[in-house]
Design an enzyme around this catalytic site. Structure first.
Site, mmCIF file in Angstrom:
data_model
loop_
_atom_site.group_PDB
_atom_site.id
_atom_site.type_symbol
_atom_site.label_atom_id
_atom_site.label_comp_id
_atom_site.label_asym_id
_atom_site.label_seq_id
_atom_site.Cartn_x
_atom_site.Cartn_y
_atom_site.Cartn_z
ATOM 1 N N GLY A 364 33.928 -39.112 9.868
ATOM 2 C CA GLY A 364 34.609 -40.314 10.343
ATOM 3 C C GLY A 364 33.632 -41.300 10.945
ATOM 4 O O GLY A 364 32.446 -41.001 11.119
ATOM 5 N N PRO A 365 34.100 -42.475 11.293
ATOM 6 C CA PRO A 365 33.228 -43.501 11.874
ATOM 7 C C PRO A 365 32.692 -43.057 13.234
ATOM 8 O O PRO A 365 33.231 -42.143 13.859
ATOM 9 C CB PRO A 365 34.167 -44.718 12.031
ATOM 10 C CG PRO A 365 35.356 -44.418 11.181
ATOM 11 C CD PRO A 365 35.479 -42.948 11.121
ATOM 12 N N PRO A 366 31.625 -43.702 13.719
ATOM 13 C CA PRO A 366 31.106 -43.355 15.051
ATOM 14 C C PRO A 366 32.141 -43.630 16.140
ATOM 15 O O PRO A 366 32.929 -44.566 16.039
ATOM 16 C CB PRO A 366 29.892 -44.303 15.205
ATOM 17 C CG PRO A 366 29.539 -44.728 13.823
ATOM 18 C CD PRO A 366 30.815 -44.728 13.052
ATOM 19 N N THR A 368 34.685 -41.699 17.158
ATOM 20 C CA THR A 368 36.055 -41.214 16.973
ATOM 21 C C THR A 368 36.253 -39.819 17.564
ATOM 22 O O THR A 368 37.325 -39.240 17.417
ATOM 23 C CB THR A 368 36.425 -41.193 15.479
ATOM 24 O OG1 THR A 368 35.390 -40.546 14.733
ATOM 25 C CG2 THR A 368 36.604 -42.600 14.954
ATOM 26 N N GLY A 369 35.231 -39.263 18.228
ATOM 27 C CA GLY A 369 35.414 -38.003 18.952
ATOM 28 C C GLY A 369 35.035 -36.764 18.176
ATOM 29 O O GLY A 369 35.523 -35.676 18.485
ATOM 30 N N THR A 371 31.981 -35.118 17.908
ATOM 31 C CA THR A 371 31.147 -34.168 18.664
ATOM 32 C C THR A 371 31.912 -33.578 19.838
ATOM 33 O O THR A 371 31.863 -32.367 20.074
ATOM 34 C CB THR A 371 29.875 -34.877 19.161
ATOM 35 O OG1 THR A 371 29.196 -35.453 18.042
ATOM 36 C CG2 THR A 371 28.949 -33.901 19.851
ATOM 37 N N SER A 687 35.714 -52.078 -5.216
ATOM 38 C CA SER A 687 37.035 -52.285 -4.603
ATOM 39 C C SER A 687 37.324 -53.746 -4.300
ATOM 40 O O SER A 687 38.460 -54.090 -3.974
ATOM 41 C CB SER A 687 37.151 -51.452 -3.317
ATOM 42 O OG SER A 687 36.203 -51.871 -2.365
ATOM 43 N N LYS A 730 40.743 -48.837 5.540
ATOM 44 C CA LYS A 730 41.009 -50.247 5.210
ATOM 45 C C LYS A 730 42.331 -50.721 5.807
ATOM 46 O O LYS A 730 42.430 -51.843 6.309
ATOM 47 C CB LYS A 730 41.010 -50.428 3.692
ATOM 48 C CG LYS A 730 39.640 -50.238 3.037
ATOM 49 C CD LYS A 730 39.739 -50.287 1.528
ATOM 50 C CE LYS A 730 38.368 -50.077 0.876
ATOM 51 N NZ LYS A 730 38.446 -50.062 -0.594
#
Length: 781
Positions: A364-366, A368-369, A371, A687, A730
C-alpha cells in the site's frame, strides 16, 4: 617551602552547595582520608588560591579519560569528594603542593560557568551509620583480610592493620581499605559511588581478596625463582621468573577450563542431533588450539552462536480470539482485511497448533500503517517482534551470512534476529521488500526464497552456522509500496494483502483516536489545554494534505501542537480550542484548492485518474489545435505507452469523425497539441486512454467535458474500453477531490467491492465497454 598556618575549622554538616571542582586523573580521595597533590595548571592554581583565601574547601572529581589539558563537564564522573586543604606550599610560580583531607561524598547536580576553572552545584551525601550483624561480619572479614595484605606488603607499615581493626564506622573502614589497596582508578571510583554500606563493604572485600591473591602469588613466584637462581647468571634468573609467571597464570588450565565450560553448556542446551555433532566437532578442534591462536577466537565465537540460538525456546501463543481482536482494534482503525486474516490464522493455530506460519505481504501507499500493523500483530499473539529493514540491501550475505573463512564473519540478519528475540517463533517484519537491490555481491531476493518458502524454511541453512535451522514457526510479514519490483518467484511465496488509502471520515476518526492524543503527549499538552473541532480536522485533511496515508496529517497536527505549546509557554492562554478559522494561524494559507475549482472550463480539458506509489491521483489532460498540416505534439514527460494511447485516440476520432459531427478533413488543416500538467513528473501507462480520447473529442466537437467527472480505462482502435489496475486507489483519489461521477471499464466493476459504502453513496459510477459510450457520458450536449 614554608608550611601554611593551621587550617580553619569547617563544619562537615554545613558544607557549601557550590564547590570549585579540581579534576583528578591518577588518584581518588575518600572521606576522612588524607592525600598529597601537585597542582601545575594556571586555572587550578587560581582555584587553590581562592580556596585558601576562603574556607579552604573545594571538590575533587575523577576524570573518565585520564590526563587532559582542559576538562569539560562530560569528561568527569558525577560523584566526587569535598576536600579541605590542610597544608599548601608553592615551590615555584606555576606549581603548588597540597595536603588535603576528604570531607564528604557529593553528587554533581549541574556545572556552573563563569570562572576559568570548573564550578558545580552539588548535593552532599549523608553517610548511613546503622549496623547490623551482616555488616559487623563484613567488617571483621575486611579488617582481617587487610591485616594479611599489610603483612604481605613491605611498603605498608604494620600499624595499619591494627588501625583497621580499631575503626568502628563501616563506611570509614571500607573507604580506608579502598584508598590503600593497589587497585585501578576505575575500581576506586566504583567504591566511591556505592552508597549502600553492605554493597560497598562487599566490593572492597572483592578487591582486597584479589589484591591478597596477587601478593601471595608474587611471593610464591619470588620464592620459586630464588630456589633455582644462579646469582652469576642474570639471564637465567629472568627466564625462570617468566616461566614461573606463565605456570602460575595457568594458560593451559585456563583454556581447558573454557573447553569444559563449553562442553557443559552444549550438554545443558539439548541441541538437535546434527547441531550437537557440529558443536562437539568444533569443541574438539578448540581443545587442540593454543589460546593465542587467531583460530581460537573464531571457534569460540562460533560455539557462542550455536549455544545462544533458540533451538527449542518459544513463546506461547495467545489464542484468545476476542482478546486479539481487541488488541488489533486498539492499535489500528479500519484495516479490516488484514485484521480478519490474522484472526483466521489464530483460529487455525487454536485448532491445529503445529500449522506453519503464513507469509503475509502488506502492500500500500506510504503512511497507511503497514509497519505498525506488524507490531500490533505480535502484541495480539503474545510473540516477540523483530523488524528487518531491507531497503537498499544488496548483499546476499545480509540474509544468509558470511562463511567462517572470512575475517569478522557473522550470521545473516535472520539468525541475528532470532538470537535477539531468544525465541524460535517471533513475528519477523521484513520492511520495504520491494526496495531490495542486486549487484556483484549477489541477489538478496533470491536468498529470501528459502526463508519465505514454507516447503524449504524448516531447514534454512545460514552460511556461517552451516547447520539447518527451522524457520517454519516464524511468522513472516513483509511490506511494500509496489509489487512490480518484487521478483515473481518471491512474490509467489507471499499472500498479498492490500492496504488502501483512507477516506476523509476514516482519517478524522484516526486523528481523533490516535494521532491527536499521541501528539498531545509528545508536546506535553493535556486534553484541557488543546482540543480540535471535527471541522478543523476535516479542513486540515482536505486543504493542507493530499495523500493516501496519514504521515502529513500527523505532521500538520504536530505543527499546531507546537504552536499551541508556544502560546501556553508564553502565558498567552491556558486552554485553546482549534477551530476551522484558527488553522491558518498555525499552518499558513490553504495549500490545496479543490481540483474542480482549478479547472479551466473550456473544450479540450478532461479529468483522468492515475495510480502512483503514494496512492491515487487526479490527472488532467489538456488539448488544443492550431493551423498546420496534421502534426500531433505530446508534452508533459509522457512515456511510450501513453503516447501510443494518444495516437490511438486520434485515429479513432478520425475514423468516426462523421458520427461525431467533425469535419472529416480536420486533420489535414490543423496541428493538435496534447499536454499533461505537472510536466516535471514522468507519466506512463494505458489507463489515461479514455481521458485522452475525451479531451480530443471535446476539443474537436467544441463540447465541454461535464463538471465533476473523472475517468480511467484503456482504449483500442476497435473502439473497446479495456480494464485497468489500481481502481480502489483511483476512486479514493476521486473522492478526496470532490469528484461526483466516475467512468470505469465495465470489467472493473468487481474491483469496487472493497470501496466503503459511504463513497458508493457519494460517487455515481458509470461502467462502459465502448469508446463511443465514454463520449456520450462525458461530453455536454
Amino acid at each position: 617551602m614554608a608550611d601554611q598556618p593551621s587550617p580553619i575549622n569547617v563544619n562537615v554538616d554545613k558544607l557549601p552547595e557550590v564547590l570549585s571542582i579540581l579534576p583528578l586523573f591518577d588518584a581518588v580521595l575518600f572521606p576522612k582520608m588524607v592525600l598529597p597533590l601537585m597542582v601545575m595548571q594556571d586555572d587550578s592554581i587560581q582555584l587553590v588560591d581562592e580556596a585558601m583565601s576562603g574556607d579552604r574547601v573545594f571538590g575533587l572529581v575523577v576524570s573518565k579519560q585520564g590526563s587532559k589539558e582542559k576538562y569539560g563537564p562530560e569528561d568527569l564522573y558525577a560523584m566526587g569528594t569535598s576536600a579541605l586543604i590542610l597544608k599548601m606550599a608553592k615551590p615555584g610560580e606555576n606549581r603548588a603542593q597540597l595536603l588535603v583531607q576528604g570531607m564528604r561524598r557529593f553528587r554533581v547536580q549541574e556545572f556552573i560557568e563563569g570562572k576559568p576553572y570548573l564550578q558545580a552545584r552539588v548535593e552532599h551525601i549523608q553517610e548511613a551509620d546503622k549496623k547490623d550483624t551482616e555488616i559487623e561480619a563484613l567488617m571483621v572479614n575486611l579488617a582481617g583480610l587487610f591485616g594479611r595484605i599489610v603483612e604481605l606488603s613491605p611498603g605498608l607499615p604494620s600499624e595499619m592493620g591494627q588501625m583497621a581493626k580499631s575503626i568502628q564506622d563501616p563506611g570509614t573502614l571500607a573507604d580506608m581499605v579502598a584508598s590503600t589497596l593497589n587497585s585501578t582508578i576505575d575500581e576506586k571510583q566504583r567504591v566511591l559511588e556505592i552508597l549502600e554500606l553492605k554493597k560497598r563493604l562487599k566490593e572492597v572485600l572483592r578487591q582486597a581478596n584479589r589484591q591478597k591473591e596477587i601478593l601471595e602469588l608474587g611471593n610464591k613466584i619470588q620464592n620459586q625463582v630464588k630456589e633455582g637462581m644462579d646469582k652469576q647468571q642474570r639471564d637465567y634468573y629472568l627466564r625462570q621468573q617468566l616461566k614461573a609467571i606463565q605456570e602460575e597464570l595457568g594458560e593451559k588450565d585456563q583454556s581447558q577450563f573454557e573447553v569444559d565450560e563449553y562442553r557443559t553448556k552444549i550438554e545443558e542446551k539439548d541441541l538437535p542431533e546434527d547441531v550437537r555433532k557440529e558443536a562437539e566437532r568444533e569443541l574438539n578442534r578448540l581443545a587442540r588450539m593454543h589460546p593465542s591462536s587467531s583460530e581460537y577466537t573464531v571457534a569460540t565465537t562460533y560455539l557462542d552462536w550455536l549455544i545462544a540460538l533458540p533451538w527449542h525456546e518459544s513463546t506461547k501463543d495467545v489464542l484468545d480470539i476476542k482478546k486479539a481482536k481487541k488488541v488489533l482494534d486498539e492499535d489500528h482503525f479500519g484495516l479490516e482485511k488484514p485484521k480478519k486474516r490474522i484472526i483466521e490464522y489464530l483460529a487455525v493455530r487454536k485448532l491445529k497448533p503445529d500449522s506453519k506460519g503464513p507469509i503475509l505481504c502488506f502492500v500500500g501507499p506510504p503512511g497507511t500503517g503497514k509497519t505498525s500493523l506488524g507490531r500490533s500483530i505480535a502484541r495480539a499473539m503474545g510473540r516477540k517482534f523483530h523488524r528487518i529493514s531491507l531497503g537498499g540491501v544488496r548483499d546476499e550475505a545480509e540474509i544468509r551470512g558470511h562463511r567462517r573463512t572470512y575475517v569478522g564473519a557473522l550470521p545473516g540478519r535472520i539468525i541475528q534476529g532470532l538470537r535477539r528475540c531468544e525465541s524460535n517463533n517471533p513475528v519477523f517484519m521484513l520492511d520495504e521488500i520491494d526496495k531490495l537491490g542486486m549487484d556483484f555481491r549477489g541477489d538478496p531476493s533470491s536468498a529470501l526464497l528459502e526463508v519465505l518458502d514454507p516447503e524449504q524454511n524448516f531447514t534454512f541453512s545460514d552460511h556461517y552456522l552451516d547447520v539447518p535451522f527451522d524457520l517454519s514457526r516464524v511468522m513472516f510479514i513483509t511490506t511494500a509500496n509496489i509489487l512490480d519490483t518484487i521478483p515473481p518467484p518471491l512474490l509467489d511465496r507471499m499472500e498479498v494483502i492490500r492496504l488502501l488509502g483512507y477516506t476523509e471520515d476514516e482519517k478524522i476518526q484516526i486523528a481523533q483516536k490516535f494521532l491527536i492524543p499521541r501528539q498531545r503527549e509528545a508536546h506535553g499538552l493535556s486534553e484541557k489545554q488543546i482540543a480540535f473541532t471535527r471541522g478543523a480536522i476535516r479542513h486540515i485533511i482536505a486543504d493542507y494534505t493530499r495523500e493516501a496515508g496519514l504521515r502529513n496529517l500527523e505532521r500538520e497536527i504536530a505543527n499546531i501542537c507546537r504552536g499551541v505549546a508556544t502560546r501556553i509557554a508564553e502565558g498567552e492562554s491556558v486552554a485553546i480550542r482549534v477551530r476551522v478559522k484558527d488553522v491558518a494561524r498555525y499552518l499558513g494559507p490553504q495549500r490545496f484548492t479543490p481540483e474542480e475549482a482549478a479547472r479551466i472550463q473550456a473544450p479540450g480539458v478532461a479529468t483522468g485518474l492515475a495510480w502512483t506509489q503514494a496512492g491515487g491521483e487526479i490527472l488532467y489532460v489538456e488539448a488544443t489545435a492550431m493551423k498546420g498540416k496534421g502534426n500531433l505534439t505530446l508534452t508533459g514527460q509522457l512515456g511510450d505507452v501513453m503516447k501510443e494511447s494518444a495516437a490511438a485516440a486520434l485515429s479513432f476520432i478520425r475514423t468516426h469523425a462523421a458520427e461525431l459531427g467533425i469535419d472529416e478533413d480536420f486533420y489535414a488543416k490543423m496541428d493538435v497539441h496534447i499536454h499533461l500538467p505537472a510536466g516535471a513528473i514522468p507519466k506512463d501507462g494505458p489507463s489515461a486512454g479514455v481521458t485522452l480520447l475525451a479531451a480530443l473529442a471535446s476539443l474537436l466537437t467544441g463540447r465541454k467535458v461535464k463538471k465533476g467527472l473523472a475517468m480511467t480505462g484503456e482504449i483500442t482502435l476497435r473502439g473497446q474500453v479495456l480494464p485497468v489496475g489500481g481502481i480502489k486507489e483511483k476512486v479514493l483519489a476521486a473522492h478526496r477531490s470532490r469528484i461526483h461521477t466516475v467512468i470505469l471499464p465495465r470489467q472493473n466493476k468487481k474491483d469496487l467491492e472493497d470501496i466503503p459504502k459511504k463513497i458508493h453513496r457519494q460517487i455515481q459510477f458509470q461502467f462502459v465497454d465502448k469508446m463511443m459510450d465514454v463520449l456520450k457520458l462525458a461530453l455536454e450536449k
